[in-house]
Design an enzyme around this catalytic site. Structure first.
Site, PDB file in Angstrom:
ATOM      1  N   LYS A  42       0.862  -1.295   0.215  1.00 37.84           N
ATOM      2  CA  LYS A  42      -0.078  -0.088  -0.334  1.00 37.84           C
ATOM      3  C   LYS A  42       1.009   1.667   0.081  1.00 37.84           C
ATOM      4  O   LYS A  42       1.603   1.707   0.842  1.00 37.84           O
ATOM      5  CB  LYS A  42      -1.177  -0.140   1.283  1.00 37.84           C
TER       6      LYS A  42
ATOM      7  N   LYS B 149      -2.265  -1.238  -3.792  1.00 39.71           N
ATOM      8  CA  LYS B 149      -3.261  -0.707  -3.420  1.00 39.71           C
ATOM      9  C   LYS B 149      -2.451   0.953  -4.233  1.00 39.71           C
ATOM     10  O   LYS B 149      -1.080   0.668  -3.602  1.00 39.71           O
ATOM     11  CB  LYS B 149      -3.899  -0.547  -2.700  1.00 39.71           C
TER      12      LYS B 149
END
Ligand code: PBG
Length: 331
Positions: free
Chosen positions: A200, A253
């Site tokens: 992330k 992400k």
């Protein structure tokens, strides 16, 4: 004498031929719909920067989940916006908070939907960071990694006890997958799966989400715990660590600026891989569509196809229901 084909267009001539040789297909069951839960009844608070998305009270979360299920979307991921925030984020494990209440209601009304809990403290802390703050040995204020771990485990246990099938830590603390696995197992929740936001990045594309979840940091940013957008070797290391700590599925992400990262994680791991088509990616497409600058439906399917082609098995997208409907219209 045989020649290699010098006419690839032969296979593009008709829709049937194109469908026959298509390499990547999206199914509604690949899509995961994110929802924002608030307390109350009949509450729908639209999010300005995410047209079509709203904070919903539990009754409407259930309606939205059933609508998604009817369109073929089989999983939802819940974020909560609590009534009160504090320094530790204690609202995260409140069994009567909007998220736990919503899981019980979903399990009641739509038991065959996969219910996923985002596990993070940033929606619940008054400072907006993903864990409690403390001074480190150098006197710098930062999110205290090891103090955060038991709190994340506690939240994960609360969600699982309320009916979540999967917990998805998104905080980026080191060691949280192991801590959550241990917490779940100690409570007999051995069947609850972990979808780790393993990779992330500290991204500008989370802007609209922070409006939706009311989780923007009051001071500073998340670059001390989320990843540097420039790094891909580090993505391999993060994915491997989470695999070793017991993650059942991994996530990358955001999605669009990181398609190479999705491909790389796919290459080094056999775990199911998700990608999060985040709020800023959604907002860009919506804004262009609202201006009449882009064909939203085609652009959306192209985006999702690209993410899947890069190597993602699953895609979290705010457009899950629209995409699922477009797919069945096309079929
Ligand atoms: C919580 C969390 C964030 C998102 C998912 N979980 C925001 C952040 O890290 O600031 C972003 C999702 C999106 O932008 O759609 N930490």
């Amino acid at each position: 004498m045989a020649f290699p084909s010098d006419r690839p267009r032969r296979l593009r001539r008709t829709a049937a031929l194109r469908s026959m040789v298509r390499e990547t297909r999206i199914q509604p069951s690949d899509l995961i719909l994110p929802l924002f839960a608030v307390s109350g009844r009949g509450v729908r608070k639209p999010i300005g920067s995410m047209p079509g998305v709203a904070q919903l009270s539990v009754d409407l979360i259930v309606e939205e989940t059933k609508t998604a299920r009817a369109a073929g979307v089989r999983s939802v991921i819940l974020f909560g916006i609590p009534d009160h925030k504090d320094a530790q984020g204690t609202g995260a494990w409140d069994p009567n908070g909007p998220v736990c209440t919503a899981f019980r209601a979903i399990k009641d009304a739509a038991p065959d939907v996969v219910a996923i809990a985002d596990v993070c403290l940033c929606e619940y802390t008054d400072h907006g960071h993903c864990g409690p703050l403390a001074r480190d040995a150098r006197g710098q204020v930062a999110v205290a990694n090891d103090q955060t771990l038991p709190l994340l485990a506690r939240a994960a246990v609360a969600y699982a006890q309320s009916g979540a099938d999967v917990v998805a830590p998104s905080d980026m603390m080191d060691g949280r997958v192991a801590a959550i696995r241990k917490g779940l197992d100690e409570h007999g929740l051995t069947e609850t799966a972990i979808l780790s936001y393993a990779v992330k990045y500290a991204s500008a594309f989370y802007g609209p989400f922070r409006e939706a979840a009311e989780s923007a940091p009051k001071e500073g940013d998340r670059r001390g715990y989320q990843m540097d957008p420039a790094n891909v070797r580090e993505a391999r290391r993060e994915a491997l660590l989470d695999f070793q700590e017991g993650a059942d599925m991994l996530m990358v992400k955001p999605a669009l600026p990181y398609l190479d990262v999705i491909a790389e994680v796919r290459r080094v791991s056999d775990l199911p891989l998700a990608a999060y088509n985040v709020s800023g990616e959604y907002a860009m497409l919506k804004a262009a569509a609202q201006n009449g600058w882009i064909d939203e439906r085609r652009a959306l399917l192209e985006v999702l196809t690209g993410i899947k082609r890069a190597g993602a098995d699953l895609i979290l997208t705010y457009s899950a229901v629209d995409a699922a409907r477009s797919l069945s219209d096309l079929a």
